[in-house]
Each structure stands twice: as C-alpha cells, then as structure tokens.
Design a protein around this motif. Sequence first.
Motif, PDB file in Angstrom:
ATOM      1  N   ASP A   1     100.361  45.107  63.634  1.00  0.00           N
ATOM      2  CA  ASP A   1      98.930  44.887  63.507  1.00  0.00           C
ATOM      3  C   ASP A   1      98.401  44.472  64.871  1.00  0.00           C
ATOM      4  O   ASP A   1      98.338  43.291  65.199  1.00  0.00           O
ATOM      5  CB  ASP A   1      98.642  43.801  62.456  1.00  0.00           C
ATOM      6  CG  ASP A   1      97.156  43.521  62.312  1.00  0.00           C
ATOM      7  OD1 ASP A   1      96.345  44.347  62.792  1.00  0.00           O
ATOM      8  OD2 ASP A   1      96.806  42.472  61.724  1.00  0.00           O
ATOM      9  N   LEU A   2      98.018  45.466  65.691  1.00  0.00           N
ATOM     10  CA  LEU A   2      97.552  45.165  67.033  1.00  0.00           C
ATOM     11  C   LEU A   2      96.192  44.477  67.015  1.00  0.00           C
ATOM     12  O   LEU A   2      95.793  43.855  68.007  1.00  0.00           O
ATOM     13  CB  LEU A   2      97.483  46.451  67.861  1.00  0.00           C
ATOM     14  CG  LEU A   2      98.826  47.158  68.100  1.00  0.00           C
ATOM     15  CD1 LEU A   2      98.614  48.421  68.915  1.00  0.00           C
ATOM     16  CD2 LEU A   2      99.822  46.237  68.794  1.00  0.00           C
ATOM     17  N   SER A   3      95.475  44.561  65.903  1.00  0.00           N
ATOM     18  CA  SER A   3      94.166  43.919  65.816  1.00  0.00           C
ATOM     19  C   SER A   3      94.277  42.410  65.666  1.00  0.00           C
ATOM     20  O   SER A   3      93.255  41.711  65.694  1.00  0.00           O
ATOM     21  CB  SER A   3      93.366  44.492  64.639  1.00  0.00           C
ATOM     22  OG  SER A   3      93.964  44.121  63.405  1.00  0.00           O
TER      23      SER A   3
ATOM     24  N   ILE B   1     103.601  42.405  77.726  1.00  0.00           N
ATOM     25  CA  ILE B   1     102.852  43.500  78.332  1.00  0.00           C
ATOM     26  C   ILE B   1     102.851  44.690  77.384  1.00  0.00           C
ATOM     27  O   ILE B   1     103.908  45.086  76.875  1.00  0.00           O
ATOM     28  CB  ILE B   1     103.447  43.893  79.697  1.00  0.00           C
ATOM     29  CG1 ILE B   1     103.233  42.756  80.701  1.00  0.00           C
ATOM     30  CG2 ILE B   1     102.830  45.191  80.213  1.00  0.00           C
ATOM     31  CD1 ILE B   1     103.874  42.991  82.050  1.00  0.00           C
ATOM     32  N   GLN B   2     101.658  45.236  77.132  1.00  0.00           N
ATOM     33  CA  GLN B   2     101.503  46.433  76.303  1.00  0.00           C
ATOM     34  C   GLN B   2     100.925  47.562  77.152  1.00  0.00           C
ATOM     35  O   GLN B   2      99.998  47.337  77.936  1.00  0.00           O
ATOM     36  CB  GLN B   2     100.554  46.170  75.137  1.00  0.00           C
ATOM     37  CG  GLN B   2     101.021  45.140  74.139  1.00  0.00           C
ATOM     38  CD  GLN B   2      99.974  44.864  73.069  1.00  0.00           C
ATOM     39  OE1 GLN B   2      98.785  45.132  73.256  1.00  0.00           O
ATOM     40  NE2 GLN B   2     100.398  44.328  71.944  1.00  0.00           N
ATOM     41  N   MET B   3     101.451  48.781  76.967  1.00  0.00           N
ATOM     42  CA  MET B   3     100.934  49.963  77.660  1.00  0.00           C
ATOM     43  C   MET B   3     100.897  51.117  76.677  1.00  0.00           C
ATOM     44  O   MET B   3     101.936  51.652  76.296  1.00  0.00           O
ATOM     45  CB  MET B   3     101.817  50.304  78.866  1.00  0.00           C
ATOM     46  CG  MET B   3     101.800  49.262  79.967  1.00  0.00           C
ATOM     47  SD  MET B   3     102.887  49.642  81.376  1.00  0.00           S
ATOM     48  CE  MET B   3     104.492  49.227  80.664  1.00  0.00           C
TER      49      MET B   3
ATOM     50  N   GLN C   1     106.402  40.846  65.542  1.00  0.00           N
ATOM     51  CA  GLN C   1     106.288  42.278  65.259  1.00  0.00           C
ATOM     52  C   GLN C   1     106.878  43.138  66.380  1.00  0.00           C
ATOM     53  O   GLN C   1     106.913  44.359  66.257  1.00  0.00           O
ATOM     54  CB  GLN C   1     104.816  42.675  65.066  1.00  0.00           C
ATOM     55  CG  GLN C   1     104.157  42.076  63.850  1.00  0.00           C
ATOM     56  CD  GLN C   1     102.713  42.536  63.709  1.00  0.00           C
ATOM     57  OE1 GLN C   1     102.134  43.114  64.628  1.00  0.00           O
ATOM     58  NE2 GLN C   1     102.130  42.279  62.561  1.00  0.00           N
ATOM     59  N   ARG C   2     107.306  42.504  67.461  1.00  0.00           N
ATOM     60  CA  ARG C   2     107.779  43.206  68.658  1.00  0.00           C
ATOM     61  C   ARG C   2     106.715  44.179  69.163  1.00  0.00           C
ATOM     62  O   ARG C   2     107.000  45.326  69.511  1.00  0.00           O
ATOM     63  CB  ARG C   2     109.105  43.924  68.396  1.00  0.00           C
ATOM     64  CG  ARG C   2     110.249  42.974  68.045  1.00  0.00           C
ATOM     65  CD  ARG C   2     111.596  43.688  68.032  1.00  0.00           C
ATOM     66  NE  ARG C   2     111.924  44.284  69.316  1.00  0.00           N
ATOM     67  CZ  ARG C   2     112.388  43.622  70.368  1.00  0.00           C
ATOM     68  NH1 ARG C   2     112.567  42.318  70.308  1.00  0.00           N
ATOM     69  NH2 ARG C   2     112.662  44.266  71.509  1.00  0.00           N
ATOM     70  N   SER C   3     105.494  43.694  69.220  1.00  0.00           N
ATOM     71  CA  SER C   3     104.365  44.508  69.657  1.00  0.00           C
ATOM     72  C   SER C   3     104.189  44.420  71.167  1.00  0.00           C
ATOM     73  O   SER C   3     103.146  43.991  71.674  1.00  0.00           O
ATOM     74  CB  SER C   3     103.081  44.063  68.940  1.00  0.00           C
ATOM     75  OG  SER C   3     103.178  44.252  67.559  1.00  0.00           O
TER      76      SER C   3
END
Length: 223
Positions: free
Chosen positions: A51-53, A84-86, A71-73
């Motif tokens: 759930d990235l939101s 860091i997210q890409m 969630q290992r997001s």
Amino acid sequence: MSTAEGILSEIRELTSELISSGLCVDQNFPAMRTGAGGVISIDISGEEERDLSVTLKNIPYSESYAVLVSQRSFNLKMIDGGLIQMMYQFRNRELINHRLAFFPSPDLLEYQNNPDIYETDEMYGDIVSRNIVTSPIRFDFDRDNFVENDHPMSHLTIGQYKNCRIPVSGPLSPFLFLNFILRAFYNTPFRKYCSDIKRREYTFSSSITKSEMLNTHIQACSA
C-alpha cells in the motif's frame, strides 16, 4: 530517450553498486510488468501486497515508515534505515509517470543503544547529529494529471505536504535521483565509498513550461 528496458537495467546496476559500497544493507531488485492499456511498469520486485498510499495518510510518519518496512516497499534500505523507492511507467515507449522517493528513518534505535559505535564510524557521520529533522522527499513525474502551475508535470514534494509541488525542469533518471540522495544525505560515505558508482548520462527531455519557469523551480539536467 530512455526506454523501460534501459531504466530497468540502470536500477539493477545501481542496486548492485550500492550493495558493493556498503551503504545498502537490504534491497529488492526492480521488476518489469505490463498492465492494462499496455502500460509497462518498472517497480519493486516481490509478491507482497503493498500500500504505497500509506505515506499520504493522516498518520504519524513513524507509522507509515514502519508499514513501508514491513511490506518491503523499497528498492534500497540504507545503512541508517533510510528507504529509497524508484518506480517508472511507460506507455508506447513514452515515460508517463515516475515516483522517486526517499524516506529517512524516523529514529536510529541502534544509535540510541550503541552511540559510541556510531559516533566513531565515519559512515554515520552525516546522519547521527541530534539536530537533524527527518523529512521524506519525493520527485514525481505525472504526464496524465498535468495542470500548469498547479500540478507541474515534474515536481518535488518535501515532507508529505499535500500541495507542495515544486516545479522541476524534467523527469529524473535513476542515476540522477540516487546521486542527489547520496550527495545530499550521505555525503561523507559517498565521497569515500562510492567511487565505483558509474555516472550515467541523463536521457529525459525537459517538461517544465515557460510559465512554471517564472516561479521558483529546480533545474535538473535535461536533454
């Protein structure tokens, strides 16, 4: 102009280089998926429900950070717990969306338990000062929801403020984003341990309008 395949390869290579540097302690390599309408997504590998939101919800930052970890997001988990997210999306070989985010750790539990270790290790020199205030940042590119001046196609959001959209001259490549994060927030270990990270050329075109350029904005490298 970058392709989905090129972005996928670049994130994979950067991930491996960050692991070798010692600054990344956990990772999820990128995955490529094709969705409705032929949209190709470069996102985080794994089958977990995410759930990235959660980072946009009205809850304390420490709680949303904990959800991202559980969630290992993240693509990269840095040595201090920073995430860091890409993520990128393409349609008909054209970039339509990217989400490039940095979520610093809201606290350094290990530092609190073993401060002497951290204070004598230059790897942590930039991140353990007691006057540091953690603030997430996110570079977004959104071609479909563009509204001149109100919702710039490429923009920077600081601290999860709902209407904080600082215009950026164009979308960022994985290298430019990661280079910015390392230089700004991990400068000491970056200069000493990241010499093997290869520079990549910027390959996206400018997206900022003349009207947006009249306001304060960020000039990123552009083709």
